[in-house]
Scaffold this motif. Structure first.
Motif, PDB file in Angstrom:
ATOM      1  N   THR A  26      40.875  35.647  38.164  1.00  0.00           N
ATOM      2  CA  THR A  26      39.513  35.296  38.848  1.00  0.00           C
ATOM      3  C   THR A  26      38.797  36.754  39.293  1.00  0.00           C
ATOM      4  O   THR A  26      39.517  37.253  39.744  1.00  0.00           O
ATOM      5  N   MET A  27      37.449  36.206  39.224  1.00  0.00           N
ATOM      6  CA  MET A  27      36.578  37.407  39.956  1.00  0.00           C
ATOM      7  C   MET A  27      37.178  37.643  41.423  1.00  0.00           C
ATOM      8  O   MET A  27      36.980  38.534  41.843  1.00  0.00           O
ATOM      9  N   ARG A  28      37.156  36.331  41.994  1.00  0.00           N
ATOM     10  CA  ARG A  28      37.418  36.124  43.460  1.00  0.00           C
ATOM     11  C   ARG A  28      39.000  36.988  43.953  1.00  0.00           C
ATOM     12  O   ARG A  28      38.864  37.833  44.609  1.00  0.00           O
ATOM     13  N   ARG A  29      40.111  36.868  42.933  1.00  0.00           N
ATOM     14  CA  ARG A  29      40.910  37.792  43.062  1.00  0.00           C
ATOM     15  C   ARG A  29      40.757  39.052  42.928  1.00  0.00           C
ATOM     16  O   ARG A  29      41.451  39.998  43.871  1.00  0.00           O
ATOM     17  N   ARG A  30      39.939  39.407  41.799  1.00  0.00           N
ATOM     18  CA  ARG A  30      39.481  40.869  41.711  1.00  0.00           C
ATOM     19  C   ARG A  30      39.006  41.529  42.906  1.00  0.00           C
ATOM     20  O   ARG A  30      39.316  42.677  43.246  1.00  0.00           O
ATOM     21  N   VAL A  31      37.951  40.780  43.379  1.00  0.00           N
ATOM     22  CA  VAL A  31      37.055  41.211  44.463  1.00  0.00           C
ATOM     23  C   VAL A  31      38.244  41.665  45.707  1.00  0.00           C
ATOM     24  O   VAL A  31      38.279  42.693  46.308  1.00  0.00           O
ATOM     25  N   ARG A  32      38.995  40.768  46.013  1.00  0.00           N
ATOM     26  CA  ARG A  32      39.928  40.478  47.097  1.00  0.00           C
ATOM     27  C   ARG A  32      40.783  41.997  46.975  1.00  0.00           C
ATOM     28  O   ARG A  32      41.015  42.577  47.736  1.00  0.00           O
ATOM     29  N   ASN A  33      41.218  42.363  45.732  1.00  0.00           N
ATOM     30  CA  ASN A  33      42.058  43.328  45.407  1.00  0.00           C
ATOM     31  C   ASN A  33      41.557  44.613  45.691  1.00  0.00           C
ATOM     32  O   ASN A  33      41.952  45.563  46.514  1.00  0.00           O
TER      33      ASN A  33
ATOM     34  N   THR B 225      47.848  40.510  41.471  1.00  0.00           N
ATOM     35  CA  THR B 225      47.007  41.646  41.478  1.00  0.00           C
ATOM     36  C   THR B 225      47.739  42.599  42.488  1.00  0.00           C
ATOM     37  O   THR B 225      48.678  42.089  43.106  1.00  0.00           O
ATOM     38  N   GLU B 228      47.891  41.159  45.936  1.00  0.00           N
ATOM     39  CA  GLU B 228      48.798  40.015  46.149  1.00  0.00           C
ATOM     40  C   GLU B 228      50.274  40.474  46.106  1.00  0.00           C
ATOM     41  O   GLU B 228      51.000  39.949  46.795  1.00  0.00           O
TER      42      GLU B 228
END
Lengths: 328, 332
Positions: A26-33, B225, B228
């Motif tokens: 998801t977008m959110r996970r990608r931004v967090r990464n 990711t 994560e």
């Protein structure tokens, strides 16, 4: 932790009707990464930028003072009071006399360079052979014995003992005993040697560990005694690594101030002997930095540039040797 | 004897034990025994030096310990001129500076270690490691000179111009950020943080390198990711080692002398104002020991002993943590 069979996963991923696609992140996970990655790069920069500032500032300020004569001239005595006199004269309209206004051509730190060389040399002569022998005991004779493990542990602990404690130690056993005459390049070497010893032991042991046991076994199969195997086979094989580790220890000792501060005494002229008061670059910088006058400050920057160049060259050469070693 | 044992070198007996005939009896055996004894003595010299440090500092510091007693260890006034030697203000300063340094250094060091092990491409890694190691190579006194001439005036400007003023009105927290002259706990702590970052980084990096590849690749294969994966696999696996690394950094910070001596302001006091001046044990020793005499000298050498004991305790704990982690990995 259960291990995952990659082939099974790959089958799923390759199956045309599979839901596993990159877009499931998801977008959110990608931004967090992305944010986390940026933070990591930021952390690196937070450490590197001050380093850059230190190097640039020291070079800028130091280059103003450094001339060819700067490295050979003797140290002008009592820069603090010379600065003070000039201040007073300037305030009350007098012109500073030429002797008081120490010009760039008269400034110098030659004796401090000699003192640094002497103290580090003395420390190296005391600590490196002893340290290598200690490492030989730990890895060639002791290995997993209780005593060897204990010594190894205490060596690690000793690397964490603050350098100022080494200075206090040598001060209390040497300078208190011999009085002011006890302050000398030799006493400073003793303190720096105590500081270097555990570093040399641990780095040399790491290097001995890298020497393959076949070499020892082959030598033993020829009926060669352990001590000859060690001196003729193992140590030569580990020599580049031991050299690199010892150079790092020397670089560390050359930059240390605290152990030298109360053990070396004072000097403004060249003293090539281990006996009698001397002066080292680091101690000199500390003393000048504590004063406030412009002359003292110029001397301090010049000495700092000299010291930093000496230490960085030693460190980089040591790293080059060890990287050459690790590629092989 | 098999040619190569899979357990690695550390598991195997020393060659001197394999061929016991080569270690002792017979022709040339005496030389071997002598060499062994020499090596043993070199190893024991480490223990001897540590014991001598403790012995000589206790012996020379004894007049202060015995004459002043609890006034020395629990006194809150360090005023050498009026003969008051209570070490608590110095102990307080030492721990405050070290705490500030560690608080700043932890996130930076962990970030750098992650950056080096997980983000940087392999061919730039050696360069990145070299740069951070250079930070460790810069002598303490150069950091001190830079701090007092370049950084302190800048920080004085920042602290004085209300960077923390908005905090000043909050009760309790406001006390921590009072008046500043650019020198003090905070300035010293920031510079010490720079100096301990390389050691925490390098130990953490080694700890991260021991995380099993299978676990990391497993997490990535499950769709995690990179962040994560780091949070779920790398960090939990390394928590013990990271604690050890931080303790090692703390040990360094407690003993840092010259940079702190130039930046702390030489004012032994117990004050909540983190921006104000103070004094630490090593800085006080560095400033005074050359010129001190009599009881003052004993008190300073006694300070050396106190610092020695504190740092030994911190380092033993740190090394235990790192060793325990080592053993757990090798046992698994």
């Amino acid at each position: 932790m259960t291990t995952i069979d990659l082939r099974e996963d790959a089958d799923v991923a390759l199956h045309p009707s599979s839901d596993v696609r990159v877009t499931t992140v998801t977008m959110r996970r990608r931004v967090r990464n992305k944010l986390a990655t940026i933070a990591m790069i930021g952390a690196f920069l937070v450490a590197v930028i001050p380093l850059g500032f230190v190097l640039v500032n020291v070079t800028q300020q130091g280059m103003k003072v450094v001339t060819k004569d700067f490295f050979t001239n003797e140290i002008p005595p009592d820069t603090g009071s010379a600065d003070l006199t000039n201040d007073v004269l300037a305030k009350y309209g007098g012109t500073p006399t030429t002797t008081q206004q120490t010009s760039s051509t008269q400034l110098g730190i030659g004796p401090a360079i000699v003192g640094t060389l002497l103290t580090t040399l003395g420390a190296a002569v005391l600590a490196i052979p002893l340290g290598i022998l200690g490492a030989v005991y730990l890895h060639e004779y002791g290995r997993k014995k209780r005593l060897a493990s204990f010594i190894r542990f205490m060596t690690d602990v000793m690397t964490g003992v603050p350098s100022v404690v080494m200075g206090v130690f040598i001060y209390s056993v040497w300078v208190v005993h011999y009085g002011v005459d006890g302050k000398s390049a030799f006493a400073a070497s003793l303190a720096l040697g105590c500081l270097m010893l555990p570093i040399v032991v641990r780095s040399s042991e790491e290097m001995l560990r890298l020497v393959p046991d076949h070499l020892r076994e082959a030598s033993a199969a020829l009926g060669v005694r352990t001590w000859r195997t060690t001196t003729k086979v193992v140590l030569p094989a580990a020599l580049p690594g031991i050299t690199s580790g010892s150079m790092l220890a020397v670089a560390r000792a050359a930059g240390e101030t605290a152990p030298v501060l109360f053990t070396i005494g004072a000097a403004y002229n060249y003293n090539w002997r281990f006996h009698g008061g001397n002066v080292s670059l680091s101690q000199f910088i500390y003393n000048q930095a504590a004063l406030t006058g412009p002359t003292a400050l110029r001397l301090a920057w010049g000495a700092a540039l000299t010291l930093i160049v000496i230490v960085l060259v030693l460190t980089l050469v040591a790293r080059a040797i060890s990287s050459r070693l690790s590629i092989r | 004897m098999s040619a190569v044992s899979p357990q690695g070198l550390a598991e195997r007996p020393a060659p001197s034990e394999i061929g016991s005939d080569l270690g002792g009896r017979g022709r040339g055996g005496r030389t071997d025994q002598a060499f062994r004894l020499l090596a043993l003595l070199a190893g024991l010299s480490i223990l001897a030096i540590l014991a001598l440090i403790a012995f000589s500092t206790i012996q020379k510091g004894w007049p202060a310990f015995s004459k002043l007693g609890t006034d020395y260890f629990f006194g809150t006034q360090w005023k050498p001129r009026s003969g008051q030697f209570g070490i608590l203000p110095l102990v307080y300063g030492t721990f405050v500076v070290a705490a500030i340094a560690v608080v700043f250094a932890i996130p930076v060091s962990l970030g750098i270690a992650m950056f080096m092990t997980e983000v940087v491409p392999r061919r730039f890694r050696f360069g990145a490691i070299t740069i951070v190691d250079l930070l460790a190579a810069v002598p303490s006194v150069v950091f001190g000179l830079w701090g007092i001439r370049i950084l302190a005036p800048k920080l004085d400007h920042i602290f004085g111009n209300g960077f923390f003023r908005f905090l000043g009105d909050i009760p309790i927290v406001g006390n921590l950020f009072g008046d500043s002259s650019g020198r003090g706990f905070m300035t010293a702590g920031i510079v010490v943080a720079l100096m301990i970052t390389p050691i925490i980084t390098s130990v953490t990096r080694e700890v991260f390198a021991t995380v099993p590849r299978n676990d990391k690749e497993g997490a990535l294969a499950l769709g995690a990711t990179r962040w994560e994966m780091i949070r779920g696999v790398v960090l939990p696996h390394s928590s013990g080692g990271i604690t050890g690394a931080v303790m090692l950094g703390l040990g360094r910070a407690l003993g840092e002398t010259i940079a702190v001596a130039l930046l702390i302001g030489a004012n032994p006091q117990i004050s909540a104002n983190l921006l104000g001046t103070g004094e630490t044990i090593p800085a006080q020793i560095a400033r005074q020991l050359s010129e001190a005499n009599g009881l003052f000298r004993s008190a300073l050498i006694g300070l050396g002993f106190v610092l020695f004991i504190i740092t030994i305790a911190v380092n033993v704990t740190a090394r235990r943590l790192v060793v325990v982690m080592d053993r757990r990995l090798k046992g698994a």
